[in-house]
Design an enzyme around this catalytic site. Structure first.
Site, PDB file in Angstrom:
ATOM      1  N   LEU A  88       0.819  -1.214   0.000  1.00 13.74           N
ATOM      2  CA  LEU A  88       0.000   0.000   0.000  1.00 13.74           C
ATOM      3  C   LEU A  88       0.853   1.264   0.000  1.00 13.74           C
ATOM      4  O   LEU A  88       0.540   2.239  -0.687  1.00 13.74           O
ATOM      5  CB  LEU A  88      -0.957  -0.004   1.193  1.00 13.74           C
ATOM      6  CG  LEU A  88      -1.940  -1.172   1.230  1.00 13.74           C
ATOM      7  CD1 LEU A  88      -2.928  -1.002   2.381  1.00 13.74           C
ATOM      8  CD2 LEU A  88      -2.684  -1.302  -0.099  1.00 13.74           C
ATOM      9  N   ASP A  89       1.920   1.288   0.789  1.00 14.93           N
ATOM     10  CA  ASP A  89       2.816   2.448   0.763  1.00 14.93           C
ATOM     11  C   ASP A  89       3.367   2.676  -0.639  1.00 14.93           C
ATOM     12  O   ASP A  89       3.307   3.783  -1.184  1.00 14.93           O
ATOM     13  CB  ASP A  89       3.988   2.232   1.727  1.00 14.93           C
ATOM     14  CG  ASP A  89       3.624   2.524   3.170  1.00 14.93           C
ATOM     15  OD1 ASP A  89       2.759   3.378   3.407  1.00 14.93           O
ATOM     16  OD2 ASP A  89       4.215   1.898   4.065  1.00 14.93           O
ATOM     17  N   LEU A  90       3.920   1.625  -1.229  1.00 17.38           N
ATOM     18  CA  LEU A  90       4.526   1.765  -2.547  1.00 17.38           C
ATOM     19  C   LEU A  90       3.464   1.991  -3.616  1.00 17.38           C
ATOM     20  O   LEU A  90       3.657   2.781  -4.549  1.00 17.38           O
ATOM     21  CB  LEU A  90       5.359   0.526  -2.870  1.00 17.38           C
ATOM     22  CG  LEU A  90       6.550   0.281  -1.927  1.00 17.38           C
ATOM     23  CD1 LEU A  90       7.239  -1.031  -2.272  1.00 17.38           C
ATOM     24  CD2 LEU A  90       7.545   1.421  -1.994  1.00 17.38           C
TER      25      LEU A  90
END
Length: 389
Positions: free
Chosen positions: A179-181
């Protein structure tokens, strides 16, 4: 004099040369968004807290030359300016930089920059051509918009946990920062689209992305199925609830992932397994039937595969044209000729640290890593000469 070929190569691998980006970010999502822009050629000025900088500098072990490898991977090629955003003199310097910038990327705690007078409305008033990009945990509006969040929280909240892991074990997270990336990728894509629109309108805009929206986007196929049936997707350690055979199968010495994703491939798989009659078996003749009778088919197939080692099956499957793959660890991936052929592993200049480069090429060339990750405030006086040392 620079040759036309050299100029073409530069423009091909650095298409954002001349674009100026300010990053007020930390951890992974925001820095990855601006890292993409940086590797594509943009000049990125990373604003950090004096003294401590981005929290991700300490997100280790592992460390490389005193700085966490997480930070090294997300911030190479940038320039670091140490500014105290609660100091009016430093804020004035930042505002001067914003007036000349094309993009501002931020993923600070929700509401933090607005409280300092540095939100989208204020910054776009300073520079109407500015693309102001915010990355959120749960989104820019709604009852949870002001809630902070990190990767595992949003994986749990969004439903990713509920479909991940074997059915016999508790729900689990995806092991990397999906999700961050992913949110960093959507944010960078949004910035590029906004810059393209600016070419015709002359105006910037506000771009918003969030971990929660990224999660829902990654889940769209399963969400569509749920909307149609009202049934929660079953969890599979390696398989797919809608396609059979499409999973890891045990062998005499490990496992092999087999992707017989249509009836033609399944017929080939049946022949490789020595069971050609399966292709016309009324239980297995179509994918829908195989999904329905999965509990009968898979034990039979697994019993066959356990009789030979993994390499035997990989050789046989590849010879038959059936997509398959071994389950590899990092050492095996890094040693694989395919990884080497792509040239995606690049060495950070001055650091001798090998990391994964940008997963995209232009005219066959991958954008190169240009600089190491900066020390805290390393470039402050290059861009803010009026600040006292």
């Amino acid at each position: 004099m620079t040759s036309n070929a050299a100029l073409h190569s530069l423009s091909a691998t650095a298409p954002l040369a001349g674009i100026k980006v300010i990053e007020i970010g930390q951890n992974i999502a925001g820095p990855y968004a601006s890292e993409i822009l940086s590797t594509l050629g943009a000049e990125v000025l990373k604003i950090e807290r004096p003294g401590t900088g981005d929290d991700a500098r300490g997100w280790g072990p592992p460390f490389w030359r005193g700085t966490a490898t997480t930070f090294q991977a997300m911030n190479h090629g940038k320039k670091s300016l140490a500014l105290d955003l609660k100091d009016p003199e430093h804020v004035a310097v930042l505002e001067g930089l914003v007036r000349e910038a094309d993009v501002l990327v931020q993923n600070m705690r929700p509401g933090a920059l607005e409280a300092l007078g540095l939100g989208a409305e204020a910054m776009r008033a300073l520079n109407p051509r500015l693309v102001y990009c915010s990355l959120w945990a749960f989104g820019h509006k709604g009852p949870r918009s002001m809630a902070p969040g990190y990767e595992p929280m949003v994986q749990a909240f969004s439903g990713i946990f509920s479909i991940n892991g074997p059915e016999s074990a508790p729900p689990s997270r995806v092991g990397m920062q999906v999700l961050d990336l992913g949110t960093g990728l959507w944010a960078a894509l949004g910035c590029l689209a906004a810059l393209m629109r600016r070419q015709s309108t002359g105006e910037g805009c506000t771009v918003d992305a969030s971990l929660f929206e990224t999660a829902l986007g990654w889940l769209q196929v399963m969400m569509a199925g749920y909307q149609a049936t009202g049934r929660q997707p079953a969890r599979h350690r390696s398989g797919n609830p809608n396609v059979v055979v499409f999973q890891a199968l045990p062998t005499a010495d490990g496992e092999v992932v087999v992707a017989a994703a249509n009836d033609r491939l399944f017929a080939k798989l049946a022949r490789v397994a020595g069971r050609p009659e399966w292709a016309t078996d009324p239980r297995y003749a179509s994918n829908a039937l195989r999904v329905q009778h999965k509990a009968e088919l898979l034990p039979e197939l697994e019993a066959v595969f356990r009789g030979q080692p993994s390499q035997h099956w990989i050789d046989a499957l590849e010879a038959a044209g059936i997509p398959c793959a071994p389950i590899q660890d990092f050492a095996q991936v890094l040693a694989d000729p395919q990884t080497e052929a792509l040239g995606i592993l690049q060495t950070v200049p001055q650091e001798e640290l090998r990391i994964v480069g940008l997963p995209i090429s232009f005219d066959g060339e991958r954008p190169a890593l240009r600089h190491r990750a900066p020390a805290i405030g390393e470039h402050t006086h290059d861009y803010c000469p009026g600040l006292a040392p």
